[in-house]
Design a protein around this motif. Structure first.
Motif, PDB file in Angstrom:
ATOM      1  N   LEU A  18      -5.285  -3.552  -1.567  1.00 36.79           N
ATOM      2  CA  LEU A  18      -5.480  -3.292  -2.998  1.00 36.79           C
ATOM      3  C   LEU A  18      -5.170  -1.821  -3.252  1.00 36.79           C
ATOM      4  O   LEU A  18      -5.683  -0.942  -2.550  1.00 36.79           O
ATOM      5  N   LEU A  22      -5.871   1.305  -5.322  1.00 40.21           N
ATOM      6  CA  LEU A  22      -6.916   1.810  -6.225  1.00 40.21           C
ATOM      7  C   LEU A  22      -6.375   2.893  -7.149  1.00 40.21           C
ATOM      8  O   LEU A  22      -6.827   3.034  -8.280  1.00 40.21           O
ATOM      9  N   LEU A  78      -7.191   0.218  -0.523  1.00 41.90           N
ATOM     10  CA  LEU A  78      -8.296  -0.422   0.175  1.00 41.90           C
ATOM     11  C   LEU A  78      -7.682  -1.571   0.963  1.00 41.90           C
ATOM     12  O   LEU A  78      -6.968  -2.402   0.394  1.00 41.90           O
ATOM     13  N   GLY A 107      -4.931  -1.512  -9.179  1.00 39.86           N
ATOM     14  CA  GLY A 107      -5.444  -2.861  -9.371  1.00 39.86           C
ATOM     15  C   GLY A 107      -4.637  -3.938  -8.669  1.00 39.86           C
ATOM     16  O   GLY A 107      -5.111  -5.068  -8.527  1.00 39.86           O
ATOM     17  N   ASP A 108      -3.415  -3.603  -8.248  1.00 46.62           N
ATOM     18  CA  ASP A 108      -2.566  -4.623  -7.616  1.00 46.62           C
ATOM     19  C   ASP A 108      -3.027  -4.910  -6.193  1.00 46.62           C
ATOM     20  O   ASP A 108      -3.268  -3.997  -5.398  1.00 46.62           O
ATOM     21  N   SER A 109      -3.098  -6.194  -5.887  1.00 51.41           N
ATOM     22  CA  SER A 109      -3.515  -6.630  -4.555  1.00 51.41           C
ATOM     23  C   SER A 109      -2.498  -7.606  -3.980  1.00 51.41           C
ATOM     24  O   SER A 109      -1.858  -8.356  -4.712  1.00 51.41           O
ATOM     25  N   VAL A 110      -2.351  -7.551  -2.667  1.00 48.65           N
ATOM     26  CA  VAL A 110      -1.417  -8.433  -1.966  1.00 48.65           C
ATOM     27  C   VAL A 110      -2.123  -8.978  -0.734  1.00 48.65           C
ATOM     28  O   VAL A 110      -2.775  -8.225   0.004  1.00 48.65           O
TER      29      VAL A 110
END
Lengths: 124, 124
Positions: B63, B65, B110, B85-88
């Motif tokens: 993620l 941050l 993170l 905010g983007d998560s993979v």
């Protein structure tokens, strides 16, 4: 030959596609494994019911991504005021409650739950 | 009598106390359990070495941050442009590399690593 692996699913933005305000916090599972799970929790002014304490068999690591909250941890003299970027590690059975979340805004939490059997510990 | 539990350690802000720019990304362990760990990774313009691919035995959920990055996933036609905010989710052995991170700024990631034996899966 390269070993076949699962494809990576699409990118998900944690601050987008927020659920609308409702009576309860909105909890969405993001990742689930044996003894570990990751959730997005979106609050719109909710708090824990009066007198209610979370008392979990799992350890929890929680991070505020947006919004503001106050967390009460049993035995601590003052609530913890949390804003974007703030993280708290809650050992298993560390009793806590959400005293307040910002009204009229979305407070977005990322929560990682890990079974006590996996002996989760915060780094020193 | 209430069962004794470990106290909750102090609140840590993920966007504060950032390590200064250096030759390498800065990796800090946040949480460690059997088969699961959580890290904060801070990039200051670094990218993966030319031709280098991460090929991990663990699944990773990452993620962003703060800051911006581009992630290359083997077999995908285009890099993924990532911002706050983007998560993979990267399954175990899903080969990937960091193509770019924002120069002159801190990109804070993170990353949650989970052993393949714990069968981590993204929620549908």
């Amino acid at each position: 030959m390269t070993k076949k692996t699962a494809p990576a699913p699409p990118t998900l933005n944690m601050l987008a596609a927020l659920p609308p305000p409702g009576a309860d916090e909105a909890v969405e599972m993001l990742l689930q494994g044996d003894g570990v799970r990751v959730e997005r929790i979106v609050s719109h002014g909710q708090s824990s019911p009066d007198g209610y304490w979370y008392d979990q068999d799992e350890a929890e690591w929680v991070l505020v991504l947006s919004g503001r909250a106050r967390l009460t941890i049993e035995g601590e003299a003052e609530d913890r005021a949390l804003g974007p970027g703030d993280s708290v590690f809650l050992p298993a059975h560390c009793r806590h409650r959400v005293a307040w979340t910002e009204p009229g805004a979305a407070t977005v939490w990322l929560a990682i739950f890990v079974d006590a059997e996996l002996a989760p510990e915060p780094a020193a």
